[in-house]
Design a protein around this motif. Structure first.
Motif, PDB file in Angstrom:
ATOM      1  N   HIS A 533       0.837  -1.202   0.000  1.00  9.91           N
ATOM      2  CA  HIS A 533       0.000   0.000   0.000  1.00  9.91           C
ATOM      3  C   HIS A 533       0.874   1.255   0.000  1.00  9.91           C
ATOM      4  O   HIS A 533       1.665   1.438   0.925  1.00  9.91           O
ATOM      5  CB  HIS A 533      -0.903   0.043   1.236  1.00  9.91           C
ATOM      6  N   CYS A 582      -4.437   5.542   1.473  1.00  6.37           N
ATOM      7  CA  CYS A 582      -3.753   4.697   0.507  1.00  6.37           C
ATOM      8  C   CYS A 582      -3.984   5.317  -0.864  1.00  6.37           C
ATOM      9  O   CYS A 582      -5.097   5.703  -1.196  1.00  6.37           O
ATOM     10  CB  CYS A 582      -4.311   3.277   0.534  1.00  6.37           C
ATOM     11  N   LEU A 584      -3.704   3.810  -3.763  1.00  5.42           N
ATOM     12  CA  LEU A 584      -4.343   2.950  -4.768  1.00  5.42           C
ATOM     13  C   LEU A 584      -5.788   3.444  -4.863  1.00  5.42           C
ATOM     14  O   LEU A 584      -6.517   3.450  -3.866  1.00  5.42           O
ATOM     15  CB  LEU A 584      -4.275   1.481  -4.351  1.00  5.42           C
ATOM     16  N   HIS A 587      -8.551   1.315  -3.499  1.00  6.42           N
ATOM     17  CA  HIS A 587      -8.464   1.135  -2.043  1.00  6.42           C
ATOM     18  C   HIS A 587      -8.996   2.384  -1.335  1.00  6.42           C
ATOM     19  O   HIS A 587      -9.725   2.285  -0.340  1.00  6.42           O
ATOM     20  CB  HIS A 587      -7.019   0.884  -1.607  1.00  6.42           C
ATOM     21  N   MET A 592      -9.969   3.225   2.476  1.00 10.93           N
ATOM     22  CA  MET A 592      -8.680   3.204   3.163  1.00 10.93           C
ATOM     23  C   MET A 592      -8.176   4.643   3.286  1.00 10.93           C
ATOM     24  O   MET A 592      -7.267   5.072   2.571  1.00 10.93           O
ATOM     25  CB  MET A 592      -7.693   2.338   2.381  1.00 10.93           C
TER      26      MET A 592
END
Ligand SMILES: [Cu+2]
Length: 599
Positions: A533, A582, A584, A587, A592
């Motif tokens: 991550h 995070c 991504l 994500h 997240m």
């Protein structure tokens, strides 16, 4: 074009088919609009100077254009993907005017930039967003130099092409920066013809939807031969319990993505020109939504001189991996009158971006084959016996006393041993009932892995950059010891595509993480999941504690590997509300993220 089209991952065979004849290559180039086919660098956004202020206008709109070998409908900035390079200068004031010509709200976040939080561009955290037809002016004094970037922080717009390079020249010539003769921004990204919301939905419906590298019966026989039945069976049972494949490395793969370099797919071949003997600075920016890239230029050594915009002691490498949202500046010195291929393999080897450095346009060098897909094994992930406690009823993996540091193959400690790791001997605390349903597993014995180049790169025979190679060129003025610690667990449940911190998705979090204004704190991150991550803090630096004492490097984005525990010092000198998440994209979309409140 039909939205359901899925371009196949780029393969060498396809490439040969399309570019065997030089004439054909020229034909491919001809398909691209002039701004996208760029031999000498990227367009730079026009900059107006008024006294001590630099004013830049950018316009966000959706346009039909040729992208990744097909007709696409990306979000463009000043008409291009990526957007133009925004060039500023340290010590001056910036006024960045963002015009929204979409039919929905948008935003631009200035990634890695120190600024007042109201200018940071995160809807719902630091400002309301930019409605259709309106303009937002980000005004801030420029307090840093280096390579950064900018991107949408609204919904999934970033996946649609809304990003670009942001380059800041130093206030005065920095005597420590090596000279160079020319420079290019190299913006990497991942393009899909699928609607990003469909991509997200598929991930939530079927974990591993885009993973075409599941282990096969053949792999099983090989494992049995190497490890025996008992160990193989135990491993397979563990993987099955976790509802994961050991080959899940990226949630979205080359099955959905074409990898772009400066907006061009592998066949279009972005080319940066040089004269033999020149020293060329490449400003690498990972502007992708989901892709970790491994960068090589076969035949050329790369000297890393900056990481996340901050100067580091020059480090000569043959390859580096970079996570989503990181930047690295490297110098190369091609002396021969020939072309060099710039290879950007996706971490899971499901595809590659490709570009060329060459003395003249139209030249090309050999393209290496994609390397085989690496497999994460349990040890490699900090998951060996005694390392990890799997939720969901696989207590069988919890054997051992959790103190089995010496288990073979841990890339972490290297020769220097664990004793100078600031977290050495730390007892890891897990939340009440181990973070609940949002966490499918927890790391019982997370490891120091900053000297580990990461999955698939441990065995290569040339020098690969690791986080431990990053050493600041100058000590940060504030060398106080942290007064306080915050331990944060990166958690997830892949089966349900839930991503979270400490088991809580963004919407369930108990309010912001609180930093006291002016304090120096230690942020400890423990990755309880099986994915890497890239964790990004807005507005402040994270000083990565990689055993370089007063010369630890500053980063805005830190990749935390599976089973890894690491720490960063933070000087909480920026009051306000800051996003922490995070990077991504899916994500983040799945939760997240947190708000950090500095007061
Ligand atoms: Cu993540």
């Amino acid at each position: 074009m039909d939205d359901k089209r899925k371009p196949a991952p780029f393969t060498r065979r396809q490439f040969l088919r399309s570019t065997t004849a030089a004439g054909l290559l020229a034909g491919v180039q001809g398909l691209f609009p002039a701004f996208a086919w760029n031999q000498t660098g990227n367009p730079v956004a026009p900059r107006r100077r008024e006294g001590n202020t630099d004013i830049v206008d950018i316009t966000i709109e959706r346009q039909r254009m040729e992208l990744a070998g097909g007709e696409a409908h990306p979000i463009t900035i000043n008409g291009s993907v990526p957007g133009p390079i925004i060039r500023l200068q340290e010590g001056r004031n910036a006024v960045l005017r963002v015009h929204n010509r979409l039919d929905e709200d948008t935003s631009i976040h200035w990634h890695g930039i120190l600024l007042p939080f109201e200018m940071d561009g995160v809807p719902g955290v630091s400002f309301p967003g930019i409605p259709p037809g309106e303009t937002f002016e980000a005004r801030f004094p420029v307090k840093q130099s280096g390579t950064y970037w900018y991107h949408s922080h609204s919904g999934l717009q970033e996946q649609l092409g809304q990003y670009g390079a942001l380059v800041i020249d130093p206030a005065e010539e920095d005597s420590g920066t090596p000279d160079y003769d020319r420079e290019y921004s190299v913006v990497l990204s991942d393009w899909t013809f699928e609607d990003p919301h469909d991509v997200f939905r598929k991930l939530t419906v079927a974990e591993g939807y885009y993973n075409y590298h599941k282990r096969t019966v053949w792999d099983l026989f090989q494992d049995v031969e190497q490890k025996g039945w008992q160990e193989t069976w135990a491993e397979r049972t563990a993987w099955g319990d976790m509802r994961m494949s050991s080959r899940d490395m990226l949630d979205v793969t080359g099955a959905a993505y074409t990898y772009l370099i400066n907006g061009l797919g592998p066949e279009a071949n972005w080319t940066g020109q040089f004269r033999p003997g020149e020293r060329v600075r490449l400003r690498f920016i990972n502007a992708s939504a989901m892709t970790f890239f491994d960068i090589r230029i076969p035949g050329l050594k790369m000297t890393v001189i900056e990481a996340d915009g901050q100067p580091v002691e020059p480090a000569a490498v043959d390859e580096f991996r970079f996570g989503v949202a990181e930047t690295y500046d490297v110098l190369v010195e091609p002396t021969e009158d020939r072309a060099y291929t710039l290879v950007a393999e996706a971490m899971d080897r499901s595809g590659m971006g490709r570009a060329t450095l060459a003395p003249r346009a139209g030249m090309a060098a050999e393209i290496p084959e994609l390397r085989p897909t690496p497999g994460r094994d349990l040890e490699d992930m900090g998951m060996g016996p005694g390392m990890m406690d799997m939720g969901g009823g696989s207590g069988s993996m919890e054997g051992g006393d959790g103190g089995d540091m010496g288990h073979g193959g841990m890339g972490g400690m290297g020769a220097s041993g664990p004793q100078d790791w600031v977290l050495n001997g730390r007892k890891v605390m897990h939340g009440p009932d181990k973070h609940g349903a949002g966490a499918a597993m927890v790391a019982m014995n997370p490891q120091y892995r900053l000297s580990d180049p990461g999955v698939g790169l441990q065995e290569v025979e040339h020098k690969v950059l690791t986080y431990e190679d990053l050493k600041a060129r100058r000590p940060y003025p504030d060398q106080r010891e942290p007064e306080r610690e915050i331990e944060l667990h990166l958690t997830g449940n892949m089966g349900r595509y839930m991503w979270s911190f400490d088991g809580d998705q963004f919407s369930d979090a108990d309010g912001p993480i609180r930093f006291h204004h002016g304090e120096r704190l230690r942020l400890i991150m423990v990755n309880d999941t099986m994915m890497d991550h890239p964790i990004h803090l807005h507005g402040m630096w994270m000083h990565l504690e990689n055993r370089h004492g007063g010369l630890i490097p500053r980063k805005h984005t830190i990749v935390v590997k599976p089973g890894e525990m690491l720490s960063a010092q933070i000087h909480a000198d920026a009051a306000g509300y800051w996003f922490f998440h995070c990077h991504l994209l899916y994500h983040l979309h799945a939760g997240m993220a947190r708000v950090v409140h500095v007061a």
